[in-house]
Design an enzyme around this catalytic site. Sequence first.
Site, PDB file in Angstrom:
ATOM      1  N   GLY A  63       0.772   7.883  -3.769  1.00 50.17           N
ATOM      2  CA  GLY A  63       0.518   6.790  -3.286  1.00 50.17           C
ATOM      3  C   GLY A  63      -1.448   7.103  -2.153  1.00 50.17           C
ATOM      4  CD  GLU A 118       2.808   7.286   4.173  1.00 55.72           C
ATOM      5  OE1 GLU A 118       2.201   7.253   2.916  1.00 55.72           O
ATOM      6  OE2 GLU A 118       3.672   7.678   3.829  1.00 55.72           O
ATOM      7  CG  ASP A 119       0.633   5.451   0.308  1.00 58.09           C
ATOM      8  OD1 ASP A 119       1.228   5.461   1.269  1.00 58.09           O
ATOM      9  OD2 ASP A 119       0.551   5.059  -1.392  1.00 58.09           O
ATOM     10  CG  ASP A 122       6.500  -2.554   4.553  1.00 58.90           C
ATOM     11  OD1 ASP A 122       6.672  -2.981   5.622  1.00 58.90           O
ATOM     12  OD2 ASP A 122       7.031  -2.628   3.331  1.00 58.90           O
ATOM     13  CE  LYS A 150       3.000  -4.345   3.112  1.00 58.23           C
ATOM     14  NZ  LYS A 150       4.047  -4.172   1.859  1.00 58.23           N
ATOM     15  CG  PHE A 171       4.555  -5.198  -3.145  1.00 50.28           C
ATOM     16  CD1 PHE A 171       4.930  -3.948  -2.244  1.00 50.28           C
ATOM     17  CD2 PHE A 171       3.431  -5.151  -4.552  1.00 50.28           C
ATOM     18  CE1 PHE A 171       5.304  -2.807  -3.394  1.00 50.28           C
ATOM     19  CE2 PHE A 171       3.887  -3.709  -5.192  1.00 50.28           C
ATOM     20  CZ  PHE A 171       4.681  -2.510  -4.621  1.00 50.28           C
ATOM     21  CB  VAL A 172      -1.363  -4.284  -0.883  1.00 52.29           C
ATOM     22  CG1 VAL A 172      -1.689  -5.839  -0.379  1.00 52.29           C
ATOM     23  CG2 VAL A 172      -0.862  -3.492  -0.578  1.00 52.29           C
ATOM     24  CG  ASP A 178       3.559   2.639  -7.619  1.00 47.95           C
ATOM     25  OD1 ASP A 178       4.310   2.790  -6.468  1.00 47.95           O
ATOM     26  OD2 ASP A 178       5.067   3.121  -7.936  1.00 47.95           O
ATOM     27  NE  ARG A 184       1.553   6.247  -8.643  1.00 41.69           N
ATOM     28  CZ  ARG A 184       1.956   5.459  -7.250  1.00 41.69           C
ATOM     29  NH1 ARG A 184       1.618   5.406  -6.783  1.00 41.69           N
ATOM     30  NH2 ARG A 184       3.090   5.887  -7.545  1.00 41.69           N
TER      31      ARG A 184
END
Length: 195
Positions: A63, A118-119, A122, A150, A171-172, A178, A184
């Site tokens: 990601g 990191e992307d 969570d 988040k 969720f994004v 993805d 992506r």
Amino acid sequence: MATTRDLTETAPPATDETITCQGERFRLYLTDEAIQSRLQEIGTAISEEYEGRTPILVSVLNGAFMVTADLMRYITIDCEIDFMKLSSYGDEKVSSGNVTELKRIDANLQGRDVIVIEDIVDTGLSMQFILKKMQAHNPASLRTVTLLHKPTSNDTDVTLDYVGFDIPDLFVIGYGLDYGQIARNLPHIYILDEE
Ligand code: 5GP
């Protein structure tokens, strides 16, 4: 979860523009322009704080490949890069809670200034796992960047040093993130439409 740098921004509300992915509706949430502007701020902060040093960026695949490529171009001091790969969500929208390492880092991180990229954070389990792996290399310093965070979903106690945007626990997709391996390549970030 602690954020040590005063760089967090709460993302704006989602727009009315929608797309469909895997049969579900998502709203346009963060435009490429908003993302780039935030990454530029973080890149500038890193360049100033690491002046005179050569940090190594550790990008977490898959990601974070896009955020890493863009952020790296906003860093104006010398820096290196390496990659590690963790197991992903699979085709689901909820984490299994099991983190495994699919590709290890190649570089020698001993005595280095390491910045993990990191992307999204969570539950924080992946970041906790990564930081434990990195600590084992005895780096001189260890900091973390995540484009998205988040805050309402965190189970762990990891420190996030540079946070792009705080987002709701939804969720994004897009910009490297993805849904069942697709989406992506979307330049913007979209958020699940709950309605
Ligand atoms: P954590 O371990 O913090 O629960 O989750 C981290 C990883 O889960 C991220 O690197 C990302 O791969 C995935 N993830 C968490 N939330 C989302 C999300 O909203 N969308 C997507 N596409 N992936 C997510």
